[in-house]
Design a protein around this motif. Sequence first.
Motif, PDB file in Angstrom:
ATOM      1  N   HIS A   1       4.642   0.908   5.426  1.00  0.00           N
ATOM      2  CA  HIS A   1       3.847   1.655   4.438  1.00  0.00           C
ATOM      3  C   HIS A   1       3.986   0.994   3.071  1.00  0.00           C
ATOM      4  O   HIS A   1       4.850   1.358   2.265  1.00  0.00           O
ATOM      5  CB  HIS A   1       4.322   3.114   4.390  1.00  0.00           C
TER       6      HIS A   1
ATOM      7  N   HIS B   1       1.576  -0.690  -0.323  1.00  0.00           N
ATOM      8  CA  HIS B   1       0.265  -0.861  -0.976  1.00  0.00           C
ATOM      9  C   HIS B   1       0.405  -2.032  -1.934  1.00  0.00           C
ATOM     10  O   HIS B   1       0.883  -1.873  -3.059  1.00  0.00           O
ATOM     11  CB  HIS B   1      -0.119   0.392  -1.765  1.00  0.00           C
TER      12      HIS B   1
ATOM     13  N   ASP C   1       6.297   3.445   1.030  1.00  0.00           N
ATOM     14  CA  ASP C   1       5.127   3.747   0.190  1.00  0.00           C
ATOM     15  C   ASP C   1       5.190   2.930  -1.103  1.00  0.00           C
ATOM     16  O   ASP C   1       4.840   3.419  -2.184  1.00  0.00           O
ATOM     17  CB  ASP C   1       5.009   5.241  -0.109  1.00  0.00           C
TER      18      ASP C   1
END
Length: 456
Positions: free
Chosen positions: A58, A60, A313
């Motif tokens: 996860h 980005h 994340d």
Amino acid sequence: MKKILFKGGTVVSSKGIRHADVLVSGEKIVAVGRRLAADAQEVDVSGKLIFPGFIDAHTHFDLEVSDTVTADNFDTGSKSAVAGGVTTIVDFATQNKGETLSDALNNWHIKAFANSSCDYAFHMAVSDWREDIRAELPAMFEQGVTSFKVYMIYDAMELNDREIYEIMAELKKYGGIVGCHCENSGIIGKLREEAISRGDTAPANHPKTRPDYTEAEAVRRFLTIAKAADAPCIVVHLSTAEGYQEVIRARKNGVKVYAETCPQYLLLDDSVYSAPFDKSSKYICSPPLRKSEDNRALWEALKHNQLNTISTDHCSFTLEQKRAGKDYFTKIPNGMPGVETRAVLMYTYGVKKRRISLQQMCAYLSENPARLYGMYPKKGAVKAGSDADIVIFDPKQSGVISAAKSHSACGYDPYEGVKTVGRIDKVFLRGRLVYSGGEVVLEHSGRYIARGKYNL
Ligand code: DUC
Ligand code: ZN
Ligand code: ZN
């Protein structure tokens, strides 16, 4: 073919730990066993732990969001990853409204190609569900994209329940799996508006306008949709005890649900939001940091193998970028870095504090994500036949987290000053040394990993 023999280490897997040598030939592990001998370069790893390269499922990197772009792109983000022992990331290729999934996938290939120092794969975040998108799904599987993400909240990426149901029902036909960002958009949207109109504009209002029940409600709704579609699913970045209870409840009702949490939901709490802007804004992420009771409930869930993966994340913004929201907390770009510190934090505050075992650390950071995202046993295992993605971890070293040593472009670290036990000593990616002595020693050798279907 170049051969390396790791001598005298302790190999960790989800099933146990054992003293064993590891022989690598070219890109692959070819043998694991006692007293191996070979005409190979020997690396003495006595006293060290050998983990399968960690997977962060996860991240980005290079994401345009909140009128800006994440501080880390694939160059800096992946260097930060290998410094954290991560040999594979699964980033979110993100479809913008009006785009096809192929557009999004091509965009992410362009961002990553020749820039990544670790191997990489992509989930597909679907933001615009249309009939032509439905028709594109088989092509995604052919290209190794087998997991998808939907958002119940988040500006232009938000989908409604019907769209999420349709996506899940359609993906089930191909053996795909859907992960969901679960927060109740309607309630949160209104609470944010009310806070701003009252003049409550400081970062402390971020967690107040995203209370735990807004996650729990969304988790329950997502899992109801999964039940209706009879489809497997993943609750990503689970942050609350209440949301966790919904996962348990749905499992009892026969829903095939996997759950991910992140270090920030285990180690940090919402007390940080009362600090002045330049400190508190660093912790603005969604879902927000919660209460220490939530931290405890998630550790307990990990202890009992009720969660499946720990990802980060990683979605980094510099302080300058965060300052876009200095007058309105709603304008602060959401996210924090984490890919570089996850393993050492989980070792220090998980394994050493006896909240999880070493085997569980291996499962949560490596083996389970490999299985859940269709990469096992190529990734996620120190076994003959697996990619020689190897982390040499020194449990005797200790350290202090500091942005000054970080490879991220974020400029700060949410765990600045935190003491850690254990250190990532060396990292090998498909048999090549990529990280040693605190430095990335081989850049941009990461490759795209076309994934198979979920299998956990
Ligand atoms: N949460 C964040 O804080 N940032 C990016 C995406 C997300 O879900
Ligand atoms: Zn999310
Ligand atoms: Zn995310």
